[in-house]
Design an enzyme around this catalytic site. Structure first.
Site, PDB file in Angstrom:
ATOM      1  N   HIS A 135     -73.453  23.944  17.567  1.00 52.27           N
ATOM      2  CA  HIS A 135     -72.590  24.893  16.857  1.00 52.27           C
ATOM      3  C   HIS A 135     -73.121  25.135  15.449  1.00 52.27           C
ATOM      4  CE1 HIS A 135     -69.466  24.687  19.992  1.00 52.27           C
ATOM      5  NE2 HIS A 135     -69.643  23.367  19.985  1.00 52.27           N
ATOM      6  N   ASP A 138     -70.854  30.902  10.395  1.00 47.30           N
ATOM      7  CA  ASP A 138     -71.278  32.096   9.667  1.00 47.30           C
ATOM      8  C   ASP A 138     -70.064  32.607   8.896  1.00 47.30           C
ATOM      9  OD1 ASP A 138     -71.786  34.711   8.845  1.00 47.30           O
ATOM     10  OD2 ASP A 138     -72.203  35.484  10.850  1.00 47.30           O
ATOM     11  N   HIS A 140     -68.553  35.434   6.674  1.00 46.71           N
ATOM     12  CA  HIS A 140     -68.761  36.816   6.239  1.00 46.71           C
ATOM     13  C   HIS A 140     -68.569  36.965   4.733  1.00 46.71           C
ATOM     14  CE1 HIS A 140     -68.056  38.861  10.441  1.00 46.71           C
ATOM     15  NE2 HIS A 140     -68.906  37.848  10.492  1.00 46.71           N
ATOM     16  N   HIS A 175     -67.132  32.572  11.759  1.00 46.92           N
ATOM     17  CA  HIS A 175     -67.227  32.285  13.188  1.00 46.92           C
ATOM     18  C   HIS A 175     -68.479  31.480  13.480  1.00 46.92           C
ATOM     19  CE1 HIS A 175     -70.351  35.392  13.965  1.00 46.92           C
ATOM     20  NE2 HIS A 175     -69.687  36.119  13.072  1.00 46.92           N
ATOM     21  N   CYS A 176     -68.514  30.893  14.662  1.00 45.23           N
ATOM     22  CA  CYS A 176     -69.700  30.199  15.135  1.00 45.23           C
ATOM     23  C   CYS A 176     -70.719  31.240  15.598  1.00 45.23           C
ATOM     24  CB  CYS A 176     -69.327  29.264  16.277  1.00 45.23           C
ATOM     25  SG  CYS A 176     -70.650  28.139  16.786  1.00 45.23           S
ATOM     26  N   HIS A 185     -69.367  31.839  22.082  1.00 45.53           N
ATOM     27  CA  HIS A 185     -68.628  30.955  21.184  1.00 45.53           C
ATOM     28  C   HIS A 185     -67.473  31.684  20.503  1.00 45.53           C
ATOM     29  CE1 HIS A 185     -71.407  27.298  20.815  1.00 45.53           C
ATOM     30  NE2 HIS A 185     -71.879  28.045  21.808  1.00 45.53           N
ATOM     31  N   MET A 190     -63.883  30.333  18.671  1.00 48.94           N
ATOM     32  CA  MET A 190     -64.488  29.668  17.528  1.00 48.94           C
ATOM     33  C   MET A 190     -64.653  30.638  16.354  1.00 48.94           C
ATOM     34  SD  MET A 190     -67.499  26.893  17.797  1.00 48.94           S
ATOM     35  CE  MET A 190     -67.588  25.575  16.600  1.00 48.94           C
ATOM     36  N   HIS A 295     -49.053  46.293  13.874  1.00 48.35           N
ATOM     37  CA  HIS A 295     -47.845  47.078  13.596  1.00 48.35           C
ATOM     38  C   HIS A 295     -46.658  46.132  13.545  1.00 48.35           C
ATOM     39  CE1 HIS A 295     -44.928  50.383  13.819  1.00 48.35           C
ATOM     40  NE2 HIS A 295     -44.296  49.675  14.748  1.00 48.35           N
ATOM     41  N   GLU A 319     -47.418  52.513   8.727  1.00 49.74           N
ATOM     42  CA  GLU A 319     -46.702  52.143   9.948  1.00 49.74           C
ATOM     43  C   GLU A 319     -47.571  51.265  10.840  1.00 49.74           C
ATOM     44  OE1 GLU A 319     -46.183  55.394  12.750  1.00 49.74           O
ATOM     45  OE2 GLU A 319     -47.490  56.658  11.512  1.00 49.74           O
ATOM     46  N   THR A 320     -48.841  51.622  10.963  1.00 50.59           N
ATOM     47  CA  THR A 320     -49.824  50.868  11.743  1.00 50.59           C
ATOM     48  C   THR A 320     -51.126  50.931  10.968  1.00 50.59           C
ATOM     49  OG1 THR A 320     -48.768  51.492  13.830  1.00 50.59           O
ATOM     50  CG2 THR A 320     -51.037  50.714  13.966  1.00 50.59           C
ATOM     51  N   HIS A 346     -50.784  47.438  18.274  1.00 47.42           N
ATOM     52  CA  HIS A 346     -50.156  48.647  18.815  1.00 47.42           C
ATOM     53  C   HIS A 346     -51.029  49.394  19.817  1.00 47.42           C
ATOM     54  CE1 HIS A 346     -47.207  51.841  19.105  1.00 47.42           C
ATOM     55  NE2 HIS A 346     -46.398  51.122  18.328  1.00 47.42           N
TER      56      HIS A 346
END
Length: 380
Positions: A135, A138, A140, A175-176, A185, A190, A295, A319-320, A346
């Site tokens: 494993h 990463d 971001h 994330h992996c 993964h 993960m 939503h 709203e969304t 939604h």
């Protein structure tokens, strides 16, 4: 029928784990990190960083978030986090559907980490010997070396420590991302998120401070569980044994489950998110692989950072909202009425048929000015 290929620790670590487009980058980055005479133009030297205050953080399981200040206190600090990778069997629904999940700290999603812009994140990542797979992680939010993925590849029985400076404010996915196996993964659970708050806290983009009473972390996860010839979900003895069949389902791009926080109903009933009328709530929502459209039924996003970057002015009165795959977003809402609010993706098929739904349970007094029943349902 052709003999099915079964993944084992040996084949994974010796074959698939060193295949794919990321391998040359990881190999080069590891060599760079190990070079003793490499010059650097770093803004802060190791000696400068060593003088900073260290803060040890105890992470908590989502949807909850560890204690933190909304505004930075003093100058930049080094925040120490520890996450242990756990490969574990999880139950996805009330039918007993199983998945061999890969997790950070045993939960899907992994815990939300919180720091302030220009703080340092120092993560100890542990891959216990009892695990089957290789494993890494990463971020971001990080700069360089595949977000730390090139510097954190750990086999079972290993640990590593990564430090990076949180230079961008916002919420970000982690994330992996092991070479040759990234989507497997990520779609096995993960992933998680980190929130990097501006040092002066959140604002509406026009100078008005936005403080929250609660922050909740919703991690949306797509799972790809294989079925047998009769249409029943299959079960496996290990994560490696499930690899071939799971990969075949993944390649259809059709999830069997899309859930919040690891299982259908994980945020409903007794597990509903709690608030009171008048509470200001920040909802951090991540999706590491697919686009989503959060939503709040019966409410709104008063302020929404759809791609989660806090130096961008937030959208208002939504709203969304749309969160692209591989992104975390944030929405801020002041609850106005008591009751049960459904919080959903939604794409309503994904919400009601596949599981991407949760609840807010809000207490307080009802306001007839906002909504009332003028005439109850009756015969024509």
């Amino acid at each position: 029928m052709a003999e099915q290929f079964q993944m084992t620790r040996r084949t994974i670590l010796g074959g698939a784990a060193v295949a794919g487009v990321l391998t040359p980058i990881i190999v080069a980055s590891m060599a760079h990190a190990e070079g003793a005479a490499i010059e650097t133009n770093a803004a802060a030297t190791a000696a400068d960083i060593a003088k900073l205050e260290r803060v040890k953080v105890e992470l908590v399981k989502p949807p909850f978030v560890h204690a933190h200040t909304q505004k930075a206190e003093g100058g930049p600090k080094i925040y120490e986090f520890t996450m242990t990778i756990e490969e574990k069997k999880m139950i996805l629904d009330d039918k007993g559907t199983e998945v061999h999940a890969m997790t950070f700290n045993g939960s899907v999603p992994g815990p939300l980490l919180v720091v302030h812009q220009n703080d340092y994140v120092e993560l100890t990542l542990i891959n216990p010997e009892t695990n089957e797979l290789q494993h890494n992680i990463d971020f971001h939010a990080a700069t360089g070396a595949l977000g730390g993925g090139a510097l954190t590849v750990v086999n079972p029985g290993e640990r590593t420590v990564l430090r990076f400076k949180a230079t961008k404010a916002g919420v970000f996915v982690y994330h992996c991302a092991p070479p040759g196996m990234v989507p497997w993964h990520v779609t096995s659970g993960m992933n998680g998120a980190i929130m990097v708050l501006p040092r002066d806290g959140l604002t509406d983009g026009h100078g008005k401070e936005l403080t929250y009473d609660h922050v909740y972390y919703v991690g949306e996860q797509d799972f790809y569980v294989p079925r047998d010839a009769d249409g029943n979900f299959k079960k496996y003895d290990s994560v490696g044994e499930a690899y071939d069949d799971t990969l075949a389902v993944m390649r259809t791009l059709t999830p069997s489950h899309i859930v919040f926080n690891g299982a259908v109903g994980a945020l409903t009933g007794d597990n509903a998110l709690k608030a009171k009328v008048g509470d200001k709530v920040l909802i951090v929502h991540s999706q590491a692989n697919r686009d989503t459209r959060p939503h709040l039924i019966g409410g709104h996003g008063d302020y929404v950072w759809q791609t989660g970057k806090f130096h961008n002015p937030p959208d208002v009165d939504q709203e969304t909202w749309f969160i692209p795959g591989g992104t975390a977003g944030a929405a801020y809402y002041t609850f106005q009425q008591p009751g049960i609010y459904a919080y959903v993706n939604h794409n309503l098929i994904e919400a009601f048929e596949l599981g991407a739904a949760g609840h807010f349970a809000v207490t307080g007094d009802w306001n007839d000015d906002l909504m009332t029943s003028v005439s109850p349902p009756s015969g024509v």
